[in-house]
Design a protein around this motif. Structure first.
Motif, short mmCIF file in Angstrom:
data_model
loop_
_atom_site.label_atom_id
_atom_site.label_comp_id
_atom_site.label_asym_id
_atom_site.label_seq_id
_atom_site.Cartn_x
_atom_site.Cartn_y
_atom_site.Cartn_z
N UNK A 63 27.16 -11.29 -10.03
CA UNK A 63 26.14 -11.31 -8.98
C UNK A 63 25.63 -9.88 -8.86
N UNK A 64 24.47 -9.62 -9.41
CA UNK A 64 24.00 -8.25 -9.50
C UNK A 64 24.97 -7.43 -10.33
N UNK A 106 38.02 -15.53 -0.10
CA UNK A 106 36.71 -15.53 0.55
C UNK A 106 35.62 -15.21 -0.46
N UNK A 107 35.81 -14.16 -1.25
CA UNK A 107 34.80 -13.80 -2.24
C UNK A 107 34.65 -14.90 -3.28
N UNK A 108 35.76 -15.50 -3.71
CA UNK A 108 35.69 -16.58 -4.69
C UNK A 108 34.89 -17.76 -4.17
N UNK A 109 35.08 -18.10 -2.89
CA UNK A 109 34.31 -19.20 -2.29
C UNK A 109 32.83 -18.86 -2.22
N UNK A 110 32.51 -17.65 -1.76
CA UNK A 110 31.10 -17.24 -1.70
C UNK A 110 30.47 -17.22 -3.09
N UNK A 111 31.24 -16.76 -4.09
CA UNK A 111 30.70 -16.70 -5.45
C UNK A 111 30.46 -18.09 -6.02
N UNK A 112 31.33 -19.05 -5.66
CA UNK A 112 31.13 -20.42 -6.17
C UNK A 112 29.92 -21.08 -5.53
N UNK A 113 29.41 -20.48 -4.44
CA UNK A 113 28.20 -20.98 -3.77
C UNK A 113 27.12 -19.90 -3.74
N UNK A 114 27.09 -19.08 -4.76
CA UNK A 114 26.15 -17.95 -4.78
C UNK A 114 24.72 -18.42 -4.55
N UNK A 115 24.01 -17.59 -3.79
CA UNK A 115 22.61 -17.84 -3.44
C UNK A 115 22.43 -19.04 -2.53
N UNK A 119 28.54 3.02 -1.94
CA UNK A 119 27.14 3.16 -1.57
C UNK A 119 26.23 2.11 -2.21
N UNK A 120 26.83 1.06 -2.76
CA UNK A 120 26.04 0.00 -3.42
C UNK A 120 25.29 -0.85 -2.38
N UNK A 121 24.21 -1.50 -2.79
CA UNK A 121 23.46 -2.36 -1.87
C UNK A 121 24.26 -3.59 -1.47
N UNK A 122 23.91 -4.15 -0.33
CA UNK A 122 24.63 -5.29 0.23
C UNK A 122 24.43 -6.55 -0.62
N UNK A 123 25.53 -7.29 -0.80
CA UNK A 123 25.49 -8.58 -1.51
C UNK A 123 25.87 -9.75 -0.61
N UNK A 124 26.70 -9.50 0.43
CA UNK A 124 27.08 -10.56 1.36
C UNK A 124 26.18 -10.46 2.58
N UNK A 125 25.26 -11.40 2.72
CA UNK A 125 24.22 -11.34 3.74
C UNK A 125 24.50 -12.34 4.86
N UNK A 126 24.22 -11.91 6.09
CA UNK A 126 24.31 -12.80 7.25
C UNK A 126 22.99 -13.54 7.41
N UNK A 127 23.05 -14.85 7.52
CA UNK A 127 21.87 -15.67 7.79
C UNK A 127 22.04 -16.16 9.23
N UNK A 165 25.58 -15.68 2.88
CA UNK A 165 25.12 -15.96 1.52
C UNK A 165 25.47 -14.77 0.64
N UNK A 166 26.03 -15.07 -0.53
CA UNK A 166 26.28 -14.03 -1.53
C UNK A 166 25.15 -14.05 -2.54
N UNK A 167 24.48 -12.93 -2.71
CA UNK A 167 23.38 -12.87 -3.67
C UNK A 167 22.66 -11.54 -3.58
N UNK A 168 21.77 -11.34 -4.54
CA UNK A 168 20.96 -10.13 -4.59
C UNK A 168 19.67 -10.35 -3.82
N UNK A 169 19.34 -9.44 -2.94
CA UNK A 169 18.09 -9.57 -2.20
C UNK A 169 16.91 -9.38 -3.13
N UNK A 170 15.87 -10.23 -3.01
CA UNK A 170 14.68 -10.07 -3.87
C UNK A 170 13.94 -8.76 -3.57
#
Length: 224
Positions: free
Chosen positions: A130-131, A158-167, A205-213, A219-224
């Motif tokens: 993911x990114x 937690x990360x494994x669950x988010x990754x299995x539902x990426x985006x 200092x990496x950009x955020x991948x786990x986003x609050x909706x 949601x785990x994903x790269x922001x457009x």
């Protein structure tokens, strides 16, 4: 890699339904049977990678069904039982079971055992990216670019669950069910662990991948 297929054989609806839900929440393809009456047909039609097999079943019990699985398929077998005796564990393992879990069990432990058995027995494990974040099937190796990320067991689940539902957005209730094994708990637990996971993923200092909706979950994903 195609999602692993799991056939659950468990007569107790109180166990069968939440186990099926938790395994599906992990991204597995899951079918469930209440007894072993149609086991041979389901093995042939579904082609599972893993059979989660209860010992105390009506009709043929798990010990009688274990050689059926071994003859009819190449699936791994994780046995479930309420009988915590050395003789029972030896009987199951000697009969060809790959692992053995005693009831009552925490859902998180069952999920961890399933991942471990599949990692040992299923060829061609995969890496999710993911990114610049990469993690293997059981989330034992997590990297953010060149940096290794050290996570606790709960953070890995937690990360494994988010990754299995990426985006995709997953709710706090869904996360509680999949990661902790229950719904009726303070959702602040999820917030605390998400915050900890974010700190570790963003420590360089990496950009955020786990986003609050807002109002929906995470949601785990790269922001457009």
């Amino acid at each position: 890699m195609e999602a692993a297929r799991i056939l659950l054989v468990e007569d107790s609806e109180a166990i069968r339904v939440p186990v099926r839900a938790a395994l599906r929440a992990q991204g597995f393809a899951v079918e469930a049977l209440a007894d072993g009456g149609d086991l041979e047909q389901r093995l042939a039609a579904f082609g599972p990678d893993l059979v989660v097999l209860d010992v105390m079943l009506p009709g043929r019990d798990g010990f009688a069904l274990l050689p059926v699985v071994r003859r009819a398929s190449r699936a791994a077998v994780l046995m479930l039982t309420a009988r915590d005796t050395v003789a029972d564990r030896v009987a199951g393992l000697a009969g060809g079971a790959d692992d053995y879990l005693v009831k009552p069990f925490a859902m998180a432990e069952l999920v961890a055992r399933v991942h471990a058995v599949l990692r040992r027995t299923r060829p061609g494990g995969s890496v999710t990216a993911v990114g610049d974040l990469t993690l293997d099937d059981d989330v034992t190796q997590v990297r953010r670019g060149p940096r290794t990320v050290d996570l606790t067991d709960t953070e890995r689940r937690l990360l494994g669950y988010l990754a299995s539902h990426r985006d995709r957005v997953v709710s706090k209730t869904q996360i509680l069910t999949a990661v902790w094994g229950y719904e009726g708990f303070d959702e602040n637990v999820v917030e605390v662990h998400v915050s900890s996971l974010r700190r570790k993923l963003e420590a360089g200092g990496e950009p955020r991948l786990v986003h609050t909706v807002r109002g929906r979950g995470y949601r785990l994903g790269v922001e457009p």
